[in-house]
Design a protein around this motif. Structure first.
Motif, PDB file in Angstrom:
ATOM      1  N   THR A 151     -52.677 -56.591  18.233  1.00  0.00           N
ATOM      2  CA  THR A 151     -53.409 -56.142  19.411  1.00  0.00           C
ATOM      3  C   THR A 151     -52.750 -54.878  19.966  1.00  0.00           C
ATOM      4  O   THR A 151     -51.851 -54.313  19.345  1.00  0.00           O
ATOM      5  N   THR A 152     -53.194 -54.472  21.137  1.00  0.00           N
ATOM      6  CA  THR A 152     -52.578 -53.294  21.761  1.00  0.00           C
ATOM      7  C   THR A 152     -51.133 -53.553  22.165  1.00  0.00           C
ATOM      8  O   THR A 152     -50.371 -52.607  22.382  1.00  0.00           O
ATOM      9  N   SER A 153     -50.738 -54.834  22.255  1.00  0.00           N
ATOM     10  CA  SER A 153     -49.355 -55.158  22.645  1.00  0.00           C
ATOM     11  C   SER A 153     -48.600 -55.958  21.587  1.00  0.00           C
ATOM     12  O   SER A 153     -47.384 -56.137  21.707  1.00  0.00           O
ATOM     13  N   ILE A 154     -49.295 -56.448  20.578  1.00  0.00           N
ATOM     14  CA  ILE A 154     -48.650 -57.199  19.494  1.00  0.00           C
ATOM     15  C   ILE A 154     -48.860 -56.428  18.192  1.00  0.00           C
ATOM     16  O   ILE A 154     -49.989 -56.104  17.829  1.00  0.00           O
ATOM     17  N   GLY A 155     -47.761 -56.143  17.492  1.00  0.00           N
ATOM     18  CA  GLY A 155     -47.879 -55.455  16.208  1.00  0.00           C
ATOM     19  C   GLY A 155     -47.694 -53.952  16.291  1.00  0.00           C
ATOM     20  O   GLY A 155     -48.029 -53.244  15.333  1.00  0.00           O
ATOM     21  N   THR A 156     -47.168 -53.448  17.394  1.00  0.00           N
ATOM     22  CA  THR A 156     -46.966 -52.007  17.546  1.00  0.00           C
ATOM     23  C   THR A 156     -45.684 -51.723  18.304  1.00  0.00           C
ATOM     24  O   THR A 156     -45.251 -52.527  19.133  1.00  0.00           O
ATOM     25  N   ASN A 157     -45.081 -50.576  18.019  1.00  0.00           N
ATOM     26  CA  ASN A 157     -43.918 -50.151  18.802  1.00  0.00           C
ATOM     27  C   ASN A 157     -44.239 -48.963  19.707  1.00  0.00           C
ATOM     28  O   ASN A 157     -43.396 -48.523  20.486  1.00  0.00           O
ATOM     29  N   ASP A 158     -45.466 -48.436  19.601  1.00  0.00           N
ATOM     30  CA  ASP A 158     -45.901 -47.331  20.467  1.00  0.00           C
ATOM     31  C   ASP A 158     -47.409 -47.194  20.329  1.00  0.00           C
ATOM     32  O   ASP A 158     -47.913 -46.374  19.563  1.00  0.00           O
ATOM     33  N   TYR A 159     -48.140 -47.999  21.101  1.00  0.00           N
ATOM     34  CA  TYR A 159     -49.579 -48.036  20.899  1.00  0.00           C
ATOM     35  C   TYR A 159     -50.270 -46.719  21.238  1.00  0.00           C
ATOM     36  O   TYR A 159     -51.238 -46.330  20.573  1.00  0.00           O
ATOM     37  N   GLN A 160     -49.806 -46.018  22.259  1.00  0.00           N
ATOM     38  CA  GLN A 160     -50.467 -44.762  22.644  1.00  0.00           C
ATOM     39  C   GLN A 160     -50.398 -43.736  21.515  1.00  0.00           C
ATOM     40  O   GLN A 160     -51.391 -43.073  21.198  1.00  0.00           O
ATOM     41  N   ALA A 161     -49.227 -43.604  20.892  1.00  0.00           N
ATOM     42  CA  ALA A 161     -49.110 -42.683  19.756  1.00  0.00           C
ATOM     43  C   ALA A 161     -49.918 -43.192  18.568  1.00  0.00           C
ATOM     44  O   ALA A 161     -50.575 -42.422  17.856  1.00  0.00           O
ATOM     45  N   GLU A 162     -49.877 -44.493  18.362  1.00  0.00           N
ATOM     46  CA  GLU A 162     -50.604 -45.114  17.252  1.00  0.00           C
ATOM     47  C   GLU A 162     -52.117 -44.950  17.415  1.00  0.00           C
ATOM     48  O   GLU A 162     -52.837 -44.684  16.449  1.00  0.00           O
ATOM     49  N   LYS A 163     -52.594 -45.074  18.647  1.00  0.00           N
ATOM     50  CA  LYS A 163     -54.028 -45.004  18.921  1.00  0.00           C
ATOM     51  C   LYS A 163     -54.631 -43.677  18.471  1.00  0.00           C
ATOM     52  O   LYS A 163     -55.685 -43.638  17.834  1.00  0.00           O
ATOM     53  N   LEU A 203     -53.440 -41.641  16.228  1.00  0.00           N
ATOM     54  CA  LEU A 203     -53.367 -41.551  14.771  1.00  0.00           C
ATOM     55  C   LEU A 203     -54.451 -42.400  14.119  1.00  0.00           C
ATOM     56  O   LEU A 203     -55.063 -41.990  13.121  1.00  0.00           O
ATOM     57  N   MET A 204     -54.721 -43.566  14.696  1.00  0.00           N
ATOM     58  CA  MET A 204     -55.754 -44.436  14.121  1.00  0.00           C
ATOM     59  C   MET A 204     -57.138 -43.813  14.236  1.00  0.00           C
ATOM     60  O   MET A 204     -58.005 -44.048  13.395  1.00  0.00           O
ATOM     61  N   GLU A 205     -57.360 -43.027  15.266  1.00  0.00           N
ATOM     62  CA  GLU A 205     -58.637 -42.321  15.391  1.00  0.00           C
ATOM     63  C   GLU A 205     -58.792 -41.306  14.264  1.00  0.00           C
ATOM     64  O   GLU A 205     -59.882 -41.137  13.699  1.00  0.00           O
ATOM     65  N   GLU A 206     -57.690 -40.655  13.910  1.00  0.00           N
ATOM     66  CA  GLU A 206     -57.719 -39.715  12.779  1.00  0.00           C
ATOM     67  C   GLU A 206     -58.002 -40.467  11.474  1.00  0.00           C
ATOM     68  O   GLU A 206     -58.759 -39.987  10.616  1.00  0.00           O
ATOM     69  N   ILE A 207     -57.368 -41.624  11.319  1.00  0.00           N
ATOM     70  CA  ILE A 207     -57.600 -42.445  10.120  1.00  0.00           C
ATOM     71  C   ILE A 207     -59.068 -42.855  10.034  1.00  0.00           C
ATOM     72  O   ILE A 207     -59.699 -42.778   8.962  1.00  0.00           O
ATOM     73  N   LYS A 208     -59.625 -43.260  11.147  1.00  0.00           N
ATOM     74  CA  LYS A 208     -61.025 -43.675  11.195  1.00  0.00           C
ATOM     75  C   LYS A 208     -61.948 -42.536  10.779  1.00  0.00           C
ATOM     76  O   LYS A 208     -62.869 -42.722   9.968  1.00  0.00           O
ATOM     77  N   ASN A 209     -61.704 -41.344  11.290  1.00  0.00           N
ATOM     78  CA  ASN A 209     -62.537 -40.187  10.952  1.00  0.00           C
ATOM     79  C   ASN A 209     -62.395 -39.799   9.481  1.00  0.00           C
ATOM     80  O   ASN A 209     -63.384 -39.473   8.811  1.00  0.00           O
ATOM     81  N   ALA A 210     -61.158 -39.855   8.968  1.00  0.00           N
ATOM     82  CA  ALA A 210     -60.933 -39.530   7.558  1.00  0.00           C
ATOM     83  C   ALA A 210     -61.622 -40.547   6.652  1.00  0.00           C
ATOM     84  O   ALA A 210     -62.225 -40.196   5.627  1.00  0.00           O
ATOM     85  N   GLY A 211     -61.536 -41.803   7.031  1.00  0.00           N
ATOM     86  CA  GLY A 211     -62.193 -42.847   6.255  1.00  0.00           C
ATOM     87  C   GLY A 211     -63.703 -42.700   6.238  1.00  0.00           C
ATOM     88  O   GLY A 211     -64.350 -42.901   5.210  1.00  0.00           O
ATOM     89  N   ARG A 212     -64.271 -42.327   7.375  1.00  0.00           N
ATOM     90  CA  ARG A 212     -65.724 -42.121   7.452  1.00  0.00           C
ATOM     91  C   ARG A 212     -66.158 -40.979   6.527  1.00  0.00           C
ATOM     92  O   ARG A 212     -67.170 -41.086   5.829  1.00  0.00           O
ATOM     93  N   ARG A 213     -65.397 -39.891   6.546  1.00  0.00           N
ATOM     94  CA  ARG A 213     -65.759 -38.742   5.703  1.00  0.00           C
ATOM     95  C   ARG A 213     -65.662 -39.103   4.223  1.00  0.00           C
ATOM     96  O   ARG A 213     -66.515 -38.733   3.415  1.00  0.00           O
ATOM     97  N   LEU A 214     -64.616 -39.867   3.870  1.00  0.00           N
ATOM     98  CA  LEU A 214     -64.452 -40.281   2.474  1.00  0.00           C
ATOM     99  C   LEU A 214     -65.581 -41.211   2.050  1.00  0.00           C
ATOM    100  O   LEU A 214     -66.145 -41.064   0.953  1.00  0.00           O
ATOM    101  N   ASP A 215     -65.944 -42.169   2.917  1.00  0.00           N
ATOM    102  CA  ASP A 215     -67.043 -43.084   2.591  1.00  0.00           C
ATOM    103  C   ASP A 215     -68.355 -42.324   2.427  1.00  0.00           C
ATOM    104  O   ASP A 215     -69.163 -42.635   1.534  1.00  0.00           O
ATOM    105  N   ALA A 216     -68.582 -41.354   3.294  1.00  0.00           N
ATOM    106  CA  ALA A 216     -69.826 -40.583   3.214  1.00  0.00           C
ATOM    107  C   ALA A 216     -69.916 -39.829   1.888  1.00  0.00           C
ATOM    108  O   ALA A 216     -70.988 -39.763   1.271  1.00  0.00           O
ATOM    109  N   GLU A 217     -68.785 -39.296   1.430  1.00  0.00           N
ATOM    110  CA  GLU A 217     -68.793 -38.575   0.152  1.00  0.00           C
ATOM    111  C   GLU A 217     -68.993 -39.544  -1.006  1.00  0.00           C
ATOM    112  O   GLU A 217     -69.738 -39.250  -1.954  1.00  0.00           O
ATOM    113  N   LYS A 218     -68.363 -40.722  -0.935  1.00  0.00           N
ATOM    114  CA  LYS A 218     -68.524 -41.718  -1.996  1.00  0.00           C
ATOM    115  C   LYS A 218     -69.973 -42.189  -2.113  1.00  0.00           C
ATOM    116  O   LYS A 218     -70.450 -42.479  -3.209  1.00  0.00           O
TER     117      LYS A 218
END
Length: 501
Positions: free
Chosen positions: A88-100, A102-117
């Protein structure tokens, strides 16, 4: 020694009679001891005190399953179950704000890759390679923020046992057994992952789910046959879609699809919590309300639109070629619980295949030796909607699926034309009662049963009335129900045979 055996043999029927005769009373006692409370927001809480040991079993069930997925998004409910263990936002992270961020970037990269596939053969190889590299780099960077298996660790370090989750067609469940003084820990974790789940390792976990599908369906003859059978038995209703999802859908699932399922989780009217063990009900309820009471009530119940399966007018047959020993499934459509027919089919299931003296086991496995195995299951693949009575069997070499099918159908015809004897009917009922009573032994089993029937049927007391309804089943009921439902125009049959065989 011989005298001792004779004495045991004489006493055993009396013991069984006493044990079974007490069954209905035992269930009624449990029913009366269950405390049911509904939180102001609509969550149902079931509590049962059992001071056998200083432990407690906890179930949280959501009336959300694979049937609640929209077309083209199969597998989302099961995938969400995997992701809900990522923290969650408090379990499984050592810095959720920084992680958040980065995860948005991962989400966007994944969407672009799926669209190309999705372009298939027209996809640009260089673009695919570049997008894959970008996604991998971001995922590697994300590892410095993610603390894996934190929910598991928190439960295990606090004495948790039997922690698991499951997704079915009708319901999704999370459960654990803990020391009785750790209920607040459970409430904190489960409310947090319901309200603040983070979809970490989304694309990595999607690969894990797809591999699970390959192992359990595409590379497994039983899984392959079952999937083909279900998709033939249900042509419109979502019971025909696999819980694991279709490969094409899994490949394209995005975080947005999982958010849709999670939104349905969050409807308090879809949630049932069961707590069984060494508890004090009043403080336990206060703890649950403290952590779950803040979930807002839904303006409208989040029921999915689920089309009814059209009436079946003729037999449906499926043939699957696979490099494996032959096997078959025969299924008949029928009403779901709590319809009267469902109780009758529980008795029919027992008469046909429960135990070594059951009809099909005795005839096909022992006497004629044309079957390697045979079993019946009432209520596939779920119970929220009309379901199936199904038989599974494997012929013994050199016998064939056709031979085995013919003999199974002959036994089914006997149910329609020849009354079940009083002795056989009583034996079946006693078998059901013994199994039923054994299921009410452990805290976890009771919590499972209470929460299941409450979330599924809206009334946990179904379990307490079950034996009385089984007792009411007559030989005439069996003949009538068998004649009505166990016929060819209501039947789906699937064969698995060796490739080229």
């Amino acid at each position: 020694m011989k005298a001792c055996k004779i004495l045991k043999a004489a006493l055993l029927p009396a013991f069984i009679f006493i044990f079974i005769a007490a069954g209905s009373g035992h269930a009624s006692d449990l029913k009366e001891k269950v405390l049911k409370q509904k939180l102001p927001n609509g969550i149902t809480v079931l509590m049962l005190k059992r001071h056998l040991s200083p432990t407690v079993s906890l179930y949280i069930r959501y009336r959300v399953g694979a049937v609640d997925e929209t077309k083209g998004e199969s597998g989302a409910a099961h995938f969400l179950e995997h992701i809900m263990f990522k923290g969650t936002t408090s379990i499984g992270t050592n810095d959720y704000q920084a992680e958040k961020a980065l995860m948005e970037e991962i989400k966007n990269a994944g969407r672009r890759l799926d669209a190309e596939k999705r372009k298939g053969q027209t996809a640009d190889p260089e673009t695919l390679a570049n997008l894959s590299a970008v996604l991998k780099k971001l995922q590697d960077e994300h590892k410095k923020y993610f603390l894996p298996n934190e929910i598991d660790r928190l439960y295990t370090e606090n004495g948790g046992l039997d922690m698991n989750a499951s997704t079915g067609q009708d319901v999704t469940s999370y459960h654990v057994s803990l020391p009785a003084n750790k209920i607040e820990l459970w409430a904190r974790i489960e409310s947090d992952r319901l309200l603040h789940s983070v979809f970490r390792e989304f694309y990595t976990e999607r690969d894990v789910v797809m591999e699970e599908r390959r192992q359990r369906v595409e590379s497994d003859p039983e899984g392959k046959l079952y999937e083909k059978f279900m998709s033939a038995a249900y042509t419109l209703h979502p019971y025909g879609r696999p819980v694991l999802g279709w490969t094409e859908d899994l490949m394209n699932l995005s975080p947005d699809e999982l958010e849709k399922i999670l939104k349905k989780y969050k409807d308090p009217r879809n949630i049932v919590i069961a707590v069984v063990g060494d508890i004090k009900p009043e403080p336990t309820l206060k703890l649950i309300e403290k952590y779950f009471g803040g979930i807002p009530s839904a303006a409208e119940k989040t029921e999915s639109y689920i089309p009814a399966e059209p009436p079946q007018t003729e037999e449906r047959r499926v043939n699957v070629a696979f490099d494996a020993n032959p096997s078959l499934i025969i299924g008949f459509r029928k009403p779901n619980a709590p319809a009267r027919e469902d109780y009758v089919f529980d008795v029919i299931e027992t008469i046909l295949t429960r135990g070594r003296t059951s009809r099909l086991y005795t005839t096909l496995v022992i006497d004629r030796q044309i079957a390697q195995s045979v079993s019946a299951v009432n209520g596939l693949p779920g119970s929220r909607f009309p379901n199936l009575f199904a038989l599974f069997a494997q012929p013994r070499h050199p016998h064939s699926n056709i031979e085995l099918e013919n003999d199974i159908l002959k036994e089914i015809e006997k149910l329609k034309t020849q009354p079940v004897s009083d002795e056989e009917l009583m034996k079946a009922k006693n078998h059901i009662k013994m199994s039923y009573l054994q299921s009410l032994d452990a805290n976890a089993d009771i919590a499972s049963i209470l929460s299941y029937y409450e979330v599924l049927l809206g009334d946990y007391r179904y379990f307490a009335d079950y034996l009385d309804n089984i007792d009411k089943v007559t030989a005439a009921d069996i003949r009538q129900i068998a004649a009505r439902y166990l016929n060819s125009n209501n039947r789906t049959t699937a064969f698995l045979n060796k490739e080229g065989g």
